[in-house]
Design a protein around this motif. Structure first.
Motif, PDB file in Angstrom:
ATOM      1  N   GLY A   1       0.814  -1.206   0.000  1.00 26.49           N
ATOM      2  CA  GLY A   1       0.000   0.000   0.000  1.00 26.49           C
ATOM      3  C   GLY A   1       0.845   1.251   0.000  1.00 26.49           C
ATOM      4  O   GLY A   1       1.861   1.334  -0.691  1.00 26.49           O
ATOM      5  N   ASP A   2       0.468   2.194   0.822  1.00 26.34           N
ATOM      6  CA  ASP A   2       1.080   3.521   0.842  1.00 26.34           C
ATOM      7  C   ASP A   2       2.572   3.456   1.186  1.00 26.34           C
ATOM      8  O   ASP A   2       2.990   2.693   2.058  1.00 26.34           O
ATOM      9  CB  ASP A   2       0.345   4.374   1.879  1.00 26.34           C
ATOM     10  N   ASP A   3       3.369   4.268   0.459  1.00 22.61           N
ATOM     11  CA  ASP A   3       4.813   4.247   0.686  1.00 22.61           C
ATOM     12  C   ASP A   3       5.318   5.492   1.415  1.00 22.61           C
ATOM     13  O   ASP A   3       6.491   5.849   1.339  1.00 22.61           O
ATOM     14  CB  ASP A   3       5.553   4.100  -0.643  1.00 22.61           C
ATOM     15  N   THR A   4       4.420   6.146   2.173  1.00 21.17           N
ATOM     16  CA  THR A   4       4.808   7.338   2.922  1.00 21.17           C
ATOM     17  C   THR A   4       5.931   7.049   3.910  1.00 21.17           C
ATOM     18  O   THR A   4       6.884   7.828   4.051  1.00 21.17           O
ATOM     19  CB  THR A   4       3.597   7.920   3.680  1.00 21.17           C
ATOM     20  N   ALA A   5       5.841   5.923   4.607  1.00 24.20           N
ATOM     21  CA  ALA A   5       6.861   5.585   5.603  1.00 24.20           C
ATOM     22  C   ALA A   5       8.230   5.411   4.961  1.00 24.20           C
ATOM     23  O   ALA A   5       9.249   5.796   5.542  1.00 24.20           O
ATOM     24  CB  ALA A   5       6.467   4.311   6.355  1.00 24.20           C
ATOM     25  N   THR A   6       8.250   4.848   3.769  1.00 21.35           N
ATOM     26  CA  THR A   6       9.523   4.691   3.063  1.00 21.35           C
ATOM     27  C   THR A   6      10.122   6.051   2.735  1.00 21.35           C
ATOM     28  O   THR A   6      11.335   6.256   2.862  1.00 21.35           O
ATOM     29  CB  THR A   6       9.319   3.887   1.774  1.00 21.35           C
ATOM     30  N   ALA A   7       9.276   7.003   2.332  1.00 21.98           N
ATOM     31  CA  ALA A   7       9.757   8.352   2.036  1.00 21.98           C
ATOM     32  C   ALA A   7      10.342   9.017   3.281  1.00 21.98           C
ATOM     33  O   ALA A   7      11.387   9.680   3.226  1.00 21.98           O
ATOM     34  CB  ALA A   7       8.621   9.192   1.470  1.00 21.98           C
ATOM     35  N   ILE A   8       9.671   8.821   4.417  1.00 22.06           N
ATOM     36  CA  ILE A   8      10.181   9.395   5.671  1.00 22.06           C
ATOM     37  C   ILE A   8      11.506   8.750   6.050  1.00 22.06           C
ATOM     38  O   ILE A   8      12.461   9.430   6.439  1.00 22.06           O
ATOM     39  CB  ILE A   8       9.149   9.210   6.803  1.00 22.06           C
ATOM     40  N   GLN A   9      11.567   7.428   5.943  1.00 27.65           N
ATOM     41  CA  GLN A   9      12.797   6.713   6.277  1.00 27.65           C
ATOM     42  C   GLN A   9      13.962   7.182   5.405  1.00 27.65           C
ATOM     43  O   GLN A   9      15.076   7.393   5.898  1.00 27.65           O
ATOM     44  CB  GLN A   9      12.590   5.208   6.099  1.00 27.65           C
ATOM     45  N   ASN A  10      13.696   7.359   4.111  1.00 30.72           N
ATOM     46  CA  ASN A  10      14.750   7.823   3.209  1.00 30.72           C
ATOM     47  C   ASN A  10      15.183   9.247   3.556  1.00 30.72           C
ATOM     48  O   ASN A  10      16.379   9.566   3.540  1.00 30.72           O
ATOM     49  CB  ASN A  10      14.268   7.753   1.762  1.00 30.72           C
ATOM     50  N   LYS A  11      14.215  10.102   3.861  1.00 34.08           N
ATOM     51  CA  LYS A  11      14.528  11.481   4.240  1.00 34.08           C
ATOM     52  C   LYS A  11      15.381  11.520   5.510  1.00 34.08           C
ATOM     53  O   LYS A  11      16.319  12.322   5.630  1.00 34.08           O
ATOM     54  CB  LYS A  11      13.228  12.268   4.450  1.00 34.08           C
ATOM     55  N   ALA A  12      15.063  10.639   6.440  1.00 36.43           N
ATOM     56  CA  ALA A  12      15.802  10.576   7.709  1.00 36.43           C
ATOM     57  C   ALA A  12      17.125   9.831   7.585  1.00 36.43           C
ATOM     58  O   ALA A  12      17.916   9.818   8.530  1.00 36.43           O
ATOM     59  CB  ALA A  12      14.943   9.908   8.778  1.00 36.43           C
ATOM     60  N   GLN A  13      17.339   9.209   6.429  1.00 35.37           N
ATOM     61  CA  GLN A  13      18.542   8.417   6.169  1.00 35.37           C
ATOM     62  C   GLN A  13      18.737   7.335   7.233  1.00 35.37           C
ATOM     63  O   GLN A  13      19.826   7.156   7.789  1.00 35.37           O
ATOM     64  CB  GLN A  13      19.782   9.321   6.083  1.00 35.37           C
ATOM     65  N   ILE A  14      17.646   6.627   7.503  1.00 33.63           N
ATOM     66  CA  ILE A  14      17.680   5.553   8.497  1.00 33.63           C
ATOM     67  C   ILE A  14      17.950   4.223   7.814  1.00 33.63           C
ATOM     68  O   ILE A  14      17.218   3.812   6.921  1.00 33.63           O
ATOM     69  CB  ILE A  14      16.347   5.484   9.268  1.00 33.63           C
ATOM     70  N   ASP A  15      19.024   3.571   8.224  1.00 34.46           N
ATOM     71  CA  ASP A  15      19.361   2.220   7.793  1.00 34.46           C
ATOM     72  C   ASP A  15      18.947   1.291   8.934  1.00 34.46           C
ATOM     73  O   ASP A  15      19.606   1.236   9.973  1.00 34.46           O
ATOM     74  CB  ASP A  15      20.862   2.126   7.513  1.00 34.46           C
ATOM     75  N   GLN A  16      17.843   0.589   8.745  1.00 37.60           N
ATOM     76  CA  GLN A  16      17.286  -0.187   9.858  1.00 37.60           C
ATOM     77  C   GLN A  16      18.183  -1.355  10.269  1.00 37.60           C
ATOM     78  O   GLN A  16      18.213  -1.732  11.442  1.00 37.60           O
ATOM     79  CB  GLN A  16      15.878  -0.675   9.500  1.00 37.60           C
ATOM     80  N   GLN A  17      18.931  -1.939   9.313  1.00 40.22           N
ATOM     81  CA  GLN A  17      19.851  -3.011   9.696  1.00 40.22           C
ATOM     82  C   GLN A  17      20.966  -2.483  10.602  1.00 40.22           C
ATOM     83  O   GLN A  17      21.342  -3.132  11.587  1.00 40.22           O
ATOM     84  CB  GLN A  17      20.457  -3.672   8.448  1.00 40.22           C
ATOM     85  N   SER A  18      21.479  -1.301  10.272  1.00 42.02           N
ATOM     86  CA  SER A  18      22.500  -0.685  11.137  1.00 42.02           C
ATOM     87  C   SER A  18      21.908  -0.351  12.500  1.00 42.02           C
ATOM     88  O   SER A  18      22.583  -0.461  13.531  1.00 42.02           O
ATOM     89  CB  SER A  18      23.047   0.587  10.486  1.00 42.02           C
ATOM     90  N   MET A  19      20.642   0.033  12.486  1.00 40.03           N
ATOM     91  CA  MET A  19      19.952   0.342  13.737  1.00 40.03           C
ATOM     92  C   MET A  19      19.869  -0.891  14.633  1.00 40.03           C
ATOM     93  O   MET A  19      20.084  -0.820  15.856  1.00 40.03           O
ATOM     94  CB  MET A  19      18.554   0.857  13.406  1.00 40.03           C
ATOM     95  N   VAL A  20      19.590  -2.035  14.024  1.00 36.90           N
ATOM     96  CA  VAL A  20      19.556  -3.295  14.783  1.00 36.90           C
ATOM     97  C   VAL A  20      20.923  -3.573  15.388  1.00 36.90           C
ATOM     98  O   VAL A  20      21.042  -3.953  16.564  1.00 36.90           O
ATOM     99  CB  VAL A  20      19.116  -4.469  13.889  1.00 36.90           C
ATOM    100  N   GLN A  21      21.971  -3.386  14.595  1.00 36.42           N
ATOM    101  CA  GLN A  21      23.323  -3.623  15.104  1.00 36.42           C
ATOM    102  C   GLN A  21      23.625  -2.731  16.305  1.00 36.42           C
ATOM    103  O   GLN A  21      24.165  -3.203  17.319  1.00 36.42           O
ATOM    104  CB  GLN A  21      24.339  -3.378  13.987  1.00 36.42           C
ATOM    105  N   GLU A  22      23.288  -1.464  16.195  1.00 38.40           N
ATOM    106  CA  GLU A  22      23.517  -0.536  17.314  1.00 38.40           C
ATOM    107  C   GLU A  22      22.729  -0.962  18.543  1.00 38.40           C
ATOM    108  O   GLU A  22      23.249  -0.958  19.666  1.00 38.40           O
ATOM    109  CB  GLU A  22      23.112   0.885  16.916  1.00 38.40           C
ATOM    110  N   PHE A  23      21.470  -1.311  18.337  1.00 37.51           N
ATOM    111  CA  PHE A  23      20.591  -1.694  19.444  1.00 37.51           C
ATOM    112  C   PHE A  23      21.147  -2.899  20.186  1.00 37.51           C
ATOM    113  O   PHE A  23      21.215  -2.916  21.421  1.00 37.51           O
ATOM    114  CB  PHE A  23      19.197  -1.999  18.888  1.00 37.51           C
ATOM    115  N   VAL A  24      21.544  -3.911  19.449  1.00 33.82           N
ATOM    116  CA  VAL A  24      22.001  -5.161  20.061  1.00 33.82           C
ATOM    117  C   VAL A  24      23.277  -4.956  20.867  1.00 33.82           C
ATOM    118  O   VAL A  24      23.440  -5.519  21.957  1.00 33.82           O
ATOM    119  CB  VAL A  24      22.212  -6.236  18.976  1.00 33.82           C
TER     120      VAL A  24
END
Length: 424
Positions: free
Chosen positions: A376-399
């Motif tokens: 469906g809607d790809d608004t979240a993807t646009a926000i993620q790209n704007k924020a330059q969030i790499d979710q895999q890197s985020m997981v690494q940092e979190f762990v």
């Protein structure tokens, strides 16, 4: 889904062709003929399929060509395989010079009618999974080549060595078998933490299993704080963090190796993957007898109810200016007669077909609740790209962080700032 796509392609570094098809970058337009055959008004002429599976050129595709042309003798079927598929296909279709059948790249559904022919008139033998994924203005432009689920791929001999006789039904039971494996000198779970892309499972699939829904990525657009400790993301990454802290992952998660891990799983030095069913055949190819490889749903909580995501692989599409009749016949044949889903280790997209992979039969025997991917809607993807969030890197940092809450706070702040900047 991303995990399945990342792993199912071939490893060749060069564009490969079979049967004389043009290679990537060719200026010559694919010849198309759709004038009927000597035996009637059936498919005819040259037909080219552009694929990511460089590893099948000169092998399985030769068999497909022979069998398809036996059914449609007036068609000259050719295969062209390229690497860096998404990038190169987008270049090809934007130029207007692309083969008759391709996999759909990452373009908006609104653009599908510019390039592709609707496929609603193909009469399949049964209903399809994901038939609404590539739809625009009520017409279907893409059909998934296979379906994948995610769970625990395991070495039965490693379980036997550790004295494990029952498949875990709850998360607590899963931790208990991890402890048995560790005590037996076996690494319980191969995370491939450093390689990063295998962490997609913890970004997309485990959150779905935890929440029982597959729309969590889209739902992020509705909040300024999509990453919290008590939602599906925080709970998913907390599981991986706990496994790392208890010593149930590789000894040094910052020096893992994907190719080596397949050998280690096959040899029983490591016991489990939490990945898609596509990895099963790769473990077998690395030396494990098929009967020693099992597959069960991941129990992410203590409810006792298995859940499992159901994700699509690449979607077939037909060039609107190509050999449309032959292309549609080929797509139908690939779905119903080729056996590609069995070779690739996929769940068939045709709902009336049973998977032949023994491990999938085992997986289904546990009667998981399948959670079909939604689109469906790809608004979240646009926000993620704007924020330059790499979710895999985020997981690494979190762990690895001493204070994982600070990691979530940092990324939530970046998310809220990007969301505001986009006016969302």
């Amino acid at each position: 889904m991303i995990t399945a796509l990342a792993a199912c392609g071939g490893k060749d570094n060069a564009t490969t062709s079979s049967g004389g098809a043009e290679t990537a970058g060719s200026d010559k337009k694919t010849e198309t003929t759709d004038t009927g055959s000597a035996k009637g008004d059936g498919p005819s002429g040259k037909l080219v399929f552009l694929t990511n599976r460089t590893d099948m050129i000169g092998k399985q595709y030769d068999d497909y060509k022979k069998r398809f042309e036996e059914k449609y003798p007036d068609v000259d079927l050719q295969f062209e395989a390229i690497t860096d598929y998404d990038k190169n296909v987008k270049i090809r279709i934007s130029s207007g010079e692309y083969p008759d059948v391709v996999f759909i790249p990452t373009i908006p559904n609104a653009d599908l009618p510019k390039y592709f022919e609707p496929l609603d008139d193909i009469s399949f033998s049964g209903d399809l999974y994901f038939k609404d994924a590539k739809v625009q203005d009520g017409k279907m432009y893409g059909i998934s080549s296979g379906a994948s689920t995610v769970g625990i791929v395991y070495n039965k001999k490693a379980f036997e060595k550790a004295g494990i006789t029952e498949i875990p039904k709850t998360y607590d039971e899963f931790l208990a078998i991890c402890e048995k494996l560790k005590s037996a000198g076996i690494i319980p779970l191969a995370s491939n933490f450093k390689d990063k892309w295998p962490l997609d499972t913890w970004v997309y699939d485990v959150p779905s299993i935890i929440s029982g829904k597959t729309d969590h990525e889209m739902k992020r657009a509705e909040t300024d704080t999509p990453y919290t400790m008590d939602n599906e993301y925080g709970k998913s990454w907390s599981i991986l963090r706990e496994l790392q802290q208890k010593g149930y992952l590789e000894k040094d998660v910052n020096s893992t190796n994907w190719e080596q891990s397949k050998k280690d799983i096959a040899q029983g030095n490591m016991a489990m993957y939490l990945l898609g069913n596509w990895v099963i055949n790769q473990v077998i190819e690395n030396g494990a007898p098929s009967e020693d490889v099992g597959f069960f749903p991941f129990p992410a909580d203590n409810s006792g109810q298995y859940k499992a995501p159901l994700n699509p692989d690449f979607f077939y599409a037909v060039n609107k200016n190509g050999n449309v009749k032959a292309a549609k016949a080929f797509v139908q044949w690939m779905m119903e007669e080729s056996g590609y889903e069995d070779f690739a280790g996929f769940i068939p997209v045709l709902k009336n077909k049973e998977p032949k992979l023994a491990q999938l039969a085992e997986f289904n025997s546990y009667k998981p609740q399948f959670l079909e991917a939604v689109f469906g809607d790809d608004t979240a993807t646009a926000i993620q790209n704007k924020a330059q969030i790499d979710q895999q890197s985020m997981v690494q940092e979190f762990v690895l962080s001493k204070d994982p809450q600070k990691v979530l706070d940092k990324y939530d702040a970046a998310w809220a700032k990007a969301k505001k900047a986009l006016g969302k």
